[in-house]
Design a protein around this motif. Structure first.
Motif, mmCIF file in Angstrom:
data_model
loop_
_atom_site.group_PDB
_atom_site.id
_atom_site.type_symbol
_atom_site.label_atom_id
_atom_site.label_comp_id
_atom_site.label_asym_id
_atom_site.label_seq_id
_atom_site.Cartn_x
_atom_site.Cartn_y
_atom_site.Cartn_z
ATOM 1 N N GLY A 316 0.791 -1.225 0.000
ATOM 2 C CA GLY A 316 0.000 0.000 0.000
ATOM 3 C C GLY A 316 0.815 1.263 0.000
ATOM 4 O O GLY A 316 0.271 2.373 0.114
ATOM 5 N N ILE A 317 2.127 1.141 -0.137
ATOM 6 C CA ILE A 317 2.992 2.322 -0.155
ATOM 7 C C ILE A 317 2.851 3.044 -1.491
ATOM 8 O O ILE A 317 2.875 4.277 -1.556
ATOM 9 C CB ILE A 317 4.456 1.917 0.101
ATOM 10 N N LEU A 318 2.699 2.285 -2.569
ATOM 11 C CA LEU A 318 2.511 2.846 -3.896
ATOM 12 C C LEU A 318 1.141 2.476 -4.434
ATOM 13 O O LEU A 318 0.602 1.407 -4.102
ATOM 14 C CB LEU A 318 3.569 2.322 -4.871
ATOM 15 N N LEU A 319 0.588 3.370 -5.261
ATOM 16 C CA LEU A 319 -0.627 3.025 -5.986
ATOM 17 C C LEU A 319 -0.305 1.990 -7.042
ATOM 18 O O LEU A 319 0.752 2.056 -7.686
ATOM 19 C CB LEU A 319 -1.215 4.272 -6.652
ATOM 20 N N LEU A 396 3.426 12.988 -3.408
ATOM 21 C CA LEU A 396 2.363 12.533 -2.529
ATOM 22 C C LEU A 396 2.871 11.299 -1.806
ATOM 23 O O LEU A 396 3.318 10.341 -2.448
ATOM 24 C CB LEU A 396 1.101 12.195 -3.323
ATOM 25 N N SER A 397 2.819 11.317 -0.479
ATOM 26 C CA SER A 397 3.408 10.225 0.285
ATOM 27 C C SER A 397 2.523 9.847 1.463
ATOM 28 O O SER A 397 1.948 10.720 2.133
ATOM 29 C CB SER A 397 4.794 10.622 0.798
ATOM 30 N N THR A 398 2.434 8.533 1.708
ATOM 31 C CA THR A 398 1.695 8.048 2.884
ATOM 32 C C THR A 398 2.623 7.566 3.997
ATOM 33 O O THR A 398 2.276 7.644 5.168
ATOM 34 C CB THR A 398 0.754 6.892 2.490
ATOM 35 N N GLN A 399 3.817 7.050 3.635
ATOM 36 C CA GLN A 399 4.667 6.412 4.649
ATOM 37 C C GLN A 399 6.132 6.859 4.610
ATOM 38 O O GLN A 399 6.932 6.363 5.395
ATOM 39 C CB GLN A 399 4.609 4.882 4.481
ATOM 40 N N THR A 400 6.480 7.749 3.714
ATOM 41 C CA THR A 400 7.899 8.123 3.571
ATOM 42 C C THR A 400 8.112 9.629 3.759
ATOM 43 O O THR A 400 9.005 10.220 3.166
ATOM 44 C CB THR A 400 8.427 7.699 2.188
ATOM 45 N N TYR A 425 -7.075 13.363 -6.683
ATOM 46 C CA TYR A 425 -6.578 13.065 -5.328
ATOM 47 C C TYR A 425 -7.459 12.000 -4.679
ATOM 48 O O TYR A 425 -8.694 12.090 -4.665
ATOM 49 C CB TYR A 425 -6.558 14.337 -4.481
ATOM 50 N N ASN A 426 -6.805 10.983 -4.107
ATOM 51 C CA ASN A 426 -7.499 9.857 -3.476
ATOM 52 C C ASN A 426 -7.691 10.164 -1.991
ATOM 53 O O ASN A 426 -6.744 10.080 -1.188
ATOM 54 C CB ASN A 426 -6.674 8.575 -3.663
ATOM 55 N N LEU A 427 -8.921 10.528 -1.620
ATOM 56 C CA LEU A 427 -9.196 10.890 -0.224
ATOM 57 C C LEU A 427 -9.009 9.711 0.715
ATOM 58 O O LEU A 427 -8.632 9.866 1.877
ATOM 59 C CB LEU A 427 -10.628 11.432 -0.107
ATOM 60 N N GLN A 428 -9.262 8.496 0.200
ATOM 61 C CA GLN A 428 -9.125 7.314 1.047
ATOM 62 C C GLN A 428 -7.676 7.083 1.457
ATOM 63 O O GLN A 428 -7.397 6.699 2.600
ATOM 64 C CB GLN A 428 -9.675 6.091 0.306
ATOM 65 N N ARG A 429 -6.751 7.337 0.552
ATOM 66 C CA ARG A 429 -5.326 7.184 0.892
ATOM 67 C C ARG A 429 -4.853 8.312 1.793
ATOM 68 O O ARG A 429 -3.944 8.127 2.593
ATOM 69 C CB ARG A 429 -4.473 7.147 -0.392
ATOM 70 N N ASN A 430 -5.431 9.500 1.628
ATOM 71 C CA ASN A 430 -5.087 10.655 2.471
ATOM 72 C C ASN A 430 -3.584 10.929 2.461
ATOM 73 O O ASN A 430 -2.946 11.115 3.509
ATOM 74 C CB ASN A 430 -5.583 10.428 3.907
ATOM 75 N N SER A 431 -2.990 10.913 1.292
ATOM 76 C CA SER A 431 -1.545 11.146 1.164
ATOM 77 C C SER A 431 -1.180 12.559 1.581
ATOM 78 O O SER A 431 -1.927 13.520 1.335
ATOM 79 C CB SER A 431 -1.110 10.924 -0.291
ATOM 80 N N LYS A 432 -0.017 12.669 2.201
ATOM 81 C CA LYS A 432 0.520 13.987 2.518
ATOM 82 C C LYS A 432 1.150 14.584 1.268
ATOM 83 O O LYS A 432 1.684 13.872 0.419
ATOM 84 C CB LYS A 432 1.556 13.890 3.640
#
Length: 439
Positions: A316-319, A396-400, A425-432
């Motif tokens: 789930g780190i990358l789309l 856009l990053s979720t974990q890095t 923009y994917n609201l579910q992923r909520n990427s920073k």
């Protein structure tokens, strides 16, 4: 009990499967191996010869060049003849020459005998190696230097390139001793390194492999240096005289056009095979160009990129990217390649109307993390963005997030994203969202 027996066997089979790309890569290539006389005195010498025979069985064309310095020194000492040197080069007078010929001939015969073994239940069973020695090296006298007459010590004048290639085409291993012959029938004692460099360059060898008492070249902390460029050598503090001599030989060979020189241990069993048939090898590689090559991706790289990014997609780190999507976007990707294997990738998606670009899919292979490869690709894509006239880049990053902050990115709101990117923009992923101003 069954698992205890079969698991190691399967591990060996998997290792063998992983060597397949290297077997294919090395088949038909020409390697020159430089073995100093110290190698023949070590208890691992027979294993080194067995591994050389295996290389031959796998289709590698081999030229072996052996030295005999310790054997010469021993014979001279036994005969009561003093060894004389000037600038670390042996002065070979008429009396010493007889012992030089004796040492070289004896060691050559020993190597030929080991390569001729075919005992049942041994690594050499069924090998049937043909070894060819001859007058492939034409020499000239060193002459008088600073008033010192080197007498029967000489230098390489010419390598019989066609003669060596003919033997290699006939499936022979070519074995060269540290002796050279003049057109007038004289014999000269030559430096092993002089023959190795000149031979590797003359026959356009793909590799020159140098054997050392250590695993390779080490830094001041004693850590193994896995790869060096020619520029690195000039600035590297030398650990000892042996490493200095090996680096000098490798540098000379690279300057003469040999693509790669590899320095490995003759004491470590299987070091030669590990160096040639595993990703990271066992010793030190010296290359006359970058070992890891950065380049733009092409359509043939789609499979390799998918293999690289799939584990991060699963986490789930990358789309997830489909093959079809990646094929349409492949020109936006940049790769870092090592021996034909993709070890890192990154992509730049430009938004010229907004004067910015998105950096995405920044991935390094797990085996090669920690070597600042992602930073290298990031810097190259930032420069590419500057060349396009872009003023900033974003990710856009979720974990890095921490990694991007370390690279100079600043967290921003998604309102700063280009309008087209905001709509996706994917609201579910909520990427920073992180931006970096380019300078």
């Amino acid at each position: 009990m069954g698992d205890e027996v079969t698991t190691p066997g399967r591990a060996h089979i998997r290792w063998f499967r992983n060597t397949a790309p290297y077997i294919n890569l090395h088949r038909g290539k020409t390697f020159v191996l430089m073995l100093g006389g110290e190698v023949a005195q070590h208890e691992n010498f027979a294993n080194v010869i067995h591994d050389i025979a295996l290389l031959k069985s796998l289709g590698v064309r081999l030229v072996l060049i052996h030295g005999s310095r310790p054997q010469i020194a021993s014979r001279l000492e036994t005969a009561g003849i003093q060894s004389n040197f000037y600038q670390d080069v042996r002065i070979t007078d008429t009396d010493a020459l007889e012992h030089v010929k004796d040492a070289a001939g004896s060691l050559r015969s020993q190597i030929e005998a080991l390569l001729s073994m075919g005992l049942p239940n041994s690594p050499m069973q069924g090998s049937h190696m043909r070894v060819c020695s001859g007058n492939f090296v034409t020499a000239r006298p060193t002459g008088v230097v600073d008033g010192v007459d080197f007498q029967h010590t000489g230098k390489v004048r010419r390598i019989d390139t066609e003669g060596i290639h003919r033997q290699l085409r006939d499936d022979s291993i070519v074995l060269l001793s540290p002796l050279g012959y003049s057109p007038t029938g004289e014999i000269f004692n030559l430096a092993l390194e002089d023959i190795a460099v000149n031979c590797a360059a003359a026959i356009c060898a793909d590799k020159l492999i140098l054997f050392s008492s250590e695993a390779g070249i080490t830094n001041t902390e004693g850590d193994l240096i896995r790869q060096l460029s020619l520029g690195d050598i000039e600035q590297l503090p030398l650990a000892n005289a042996e490493q200095g001599a090996l680096l000098h030989t490798a540098r000379q060979a690279c300057l003469e056009g040999v693509p790669r020189c590899q320095i490995i241990s003759y004491q470590d069993d299987c070091a030669l095979l590990e160096e040639l048939f595993t990703h990271d090898g066992s010793g030190t590689l010296v290359a006359n160009r970058d070992y890891e090559k950065s380049r733009q991706a092409g359509i043939d790289d789609v499979g390799g990129i998918l293999e690289l990014i799939e584990p991060l997609e699963q986490e789930g780190i990358l789309l997830k990217r489909s093959r079809e999507l990646l094929e349409t976007e492949i020109d936006l990707f940049r790769l870092l390649e090592r021996d034909g294997r993709i070890i890192a990738c990154a992509a730049l998606y430009p938004f010229p109307e907004d004067h910015c670009g998105e950096l995405a899919c920044i991935v390094s292979h797990p085996d090669y993390r920690g070597g600042k490869r992602a930073q290298r690709l990031l810097a190259e894509l930032e420069q590419e963005a500057i060349n396009m006239g872009l003023k900033s880049v974003f990710v856009l990053s979720t974990q890095t997030a921490h990694w991007f902050r370390e690279q100079g990115f600043v967290e921003s709101s998604r309102d700063q994203l280009p309008g087209h990117k905001q709509s996706l923009y994917n609201l579910q992923r909520n990427s920073k969202v992180f931006f970096k101003t380019l300078s």
